[in-house]
Motif scaffolding. Structure first.
Motif, short mmCIF file in Angstrom:
data_model
loop_
_atom_site.label_atom_id
_atom_site.label_comp_id
_atom_site.label_asym_id
_atom_site.label_seq_id
_atom_site.Cartn_x
_atom_site.Cartn_y
_atom_site.Cartn_z
N THR A 28 -24.26 -65.46 -33.46
CA THR A 28 -22.99 -66.05 -33.00
C THR A 28 -22.00 -64.91 -32.80
OG1 THR A 28 -23.39 -68.10 -34.23
CG2 THR A 28 -21.12 -67.64 -33.56
N GLY A 29 -21.42 -64.85 -31.61
CA GLY A 29 -20.54 -63.75 -31.27
C GLY A 29 -19.09 -64.01 -31.63
N ALA A 30 -18.29 -62.94 -31.57
CA ALA A 30 -16.86 -63.02 -31.86
C ALA A 30 -16.07 -62.49 -30.66
CB ALA A 30 -16.52 -62.21 -33.11
N ALA A 84 -14.67 -68.65 -23.32
CA ALA A 84 -14.03 -68.73 -24.64
C ALA A 84 -12.60 -68.21 -24.58
CB ALA A 84 -14.84 -67.94 -25.66
N ALA A 85 -12.37 -67.15 -23.79
CA ALA A 85 -11.02 -66.58 -23.66
C ALA A 85 -10.06 -67.61 -23.05
CB ALA A 85 -11.06 -65.32 -22.80
N VAL A 86 -10.51 -68.30 -22.02
CA VAL A 86 -9.68 -69.32 -21.38
C VAL A 86 -9.39 -70.46 -22.36
CG1 VAL A 86 -9.61 -71.08 -19.57
CG2 VAL A 86 -10.41 -68.77 -19.03
N GLN A 87 -10.40 -70.86 -23.12
CA GLN A 87 -10.22 -71.92 -24.12
C GLN A 87 -9.19 -71.51 -25.16
OE1 GLN A 87 -14.19 -72.49 -25.61
NE2 GLN A 87 -14.86 -73.69 -23.84
N ALA A 88 -9.23 -70.24 -25.59
CA ALA A 88 -8.27 -69.75 -26.59
C ALA A 88 -6.85 -69.75 -26.04
CB ALA A 88 -8.67 -68.35 -27.05
N LEU A 99 -3.73 -72.06 -27.45
CA LEU A 99 -2.47 -71.44 -27.89
C LEU A 99 -1.30 -71.79 -26.97
CD1 LEU A 99 -3.91 -67.92 -28.77
CD2 LEU A 99 -2.92 -69.54 -30.41
N LYS A 100 -1.59 -72.61 -25.94
CA LYS A 100 -0.58 -73.02 -24.95
C LYS A 100 0.02 -71.81 -24.23
CE LYS A 100 0.47 -77.31 -27.42
NZ LYS A 100 -0.73 -77.92 -26.85
N LEU A 101 -0.85 -70.83 -23.96
CA LEU A 101 -0.42 -69.63 -23.25
C LEU A 101 -1.02 -69.54 -21.84
CD1 LEU A 101 -0.86 -66.99 -26.12
CD2 LEU A 101 1.32 -67.79 -25.16
N SER A 119 -11.75 -68.05 -34.36
CA SER A 119 -12.87 -68.76 -33.74
C SER A 119 -12.63 -70.26 -33.59
CB SER A 119 -14.16 -68.53 -34.54
OG SER A 119 -14.01 -69.00 -35.87
N SER A 120 -11.62 -70.79 -34.30
CA SER A 120 -11.31 -72.21 -34.17
C SER A 120 -10.61 -72.52 -32.85
CB SER A 120 -10.43 -72.67 -35.34
OG SER A 120 -9.14 -72.10 -35.25
#
Length: 250
Positions: free
Chosen positions: A100-102, A141-145, A149-151, A203-204
């Motif tokens: 599992t990556g980070a 994953a970057a887009v999801q983060a 974060l509403k950014l 990761s959440s």
């Protein structure tokens, strides 16, 4: 790349190998490339078998596999692409998660104390490098983060997409983008270590980046079937898993 260009490329690629029928061809997601170099050395030393590594984004490698590229094992950056290959008959063996990556936020220009996702919305950051979310799981994953974060609305126009995580790393380390998202395994590699600052993204904020590998059916009719299986199993061995952990994988 159309089917004929893809096949022509790999015909030339294999013709350049001294023993094309003997080498195990491993399609490798860009975030795993440095890990795979160490695993390659260990496996070749232990087995006496040779490996040839082909690096690209998981999506591009999947397209190449679909079009007949002669890979024996596919080491993906997610589970979606290997599952797709399995469902479409590209393997008789279900893919297995190997790590599992980070995800990290990485910058050459932003001081470590100021490096946080919120900084991306400021005027100091003009460009944010992101692996293409359509083909690279870390980009997704970057887009999801950013959305969590509403950014995303404040940063969408700043996003510069790399074809793979490797190209994204180049944008960041050369300063073409003030910051960007990448894999922890890349920033911890000897080639990239010390080139800027990074913070690990919670990761959440995104779906788990579970990474799977699959033994491809191409090996079934090949004299390297046994050695390909041996390499595939080696990925899950304690020796290989220790190398994954060294590069920040869980």
């Amino acid at each position: 790349m159309n089917k004929f260009l893809t096949l022509a490329f790999f015909a030339i690629f294999l013709a350049g190998c001294s023993q094309p029928t003997e080498k195990i061809i491993v399609a490798t997601a860009a975030n795993v490339q440095y890990v795979m170099k160490e695993i390659q050395l260990e496996f070749e030393k232990e087995s006496g078998k040779k490996i040839e590594i082909v690096v690209a984004s998981s999506g591009k490698l999947t397209t190449q596999i679909r079009e007949g590229a002669p890979f024996d094992v596919f080491v993906s950056a997610d589970t979606k692409y290997p599952e797709e290959i399995f469902k479409n008959g590209g393997s008789d063996v279900k893919p297995q998660v190997y790590a599992t990556g980070a995800l990290v936020l990485w910058s050459k220009d932003i001081p470590e104390a100021d490096l946080k996702p919120e900084a991306l919305a400021t005027d100091k950051v003009k460009k944010i490098a992101v692996p293409n979310p359509k083909t690279a799981p870390y980009g997704e994953a970057a887009v999801q983060a950013l959305q969590a974060l509403k950014l995303y609305g404040q940063t969408e126009q700043k996003l510069v997409f790399g074809e793979s995580i490797a190209q994204t790393a180049q944008y960041i380390t050369t300063g073409s983008a003030e910051a960007g998202f990448n894999a922890l395994s890349i920033v911890l590699s000897p080639e990239m270590k010390g080139k800027g600052h990074y913070v690990i993204i919670d990761s959440s904020l995104h779906k788990p980046i579970q990474q799977a590998a699959i033994l491809l059916k191409h090996s079934d009719a090949s004299p390297k079937k046994a050695s390909s299986e041996k390499f595939y199993n080696f990925l899950y061995s304690p020796k290989a898993q220790a190398i994954f952990k060294k590069y920040g994988y869980k």
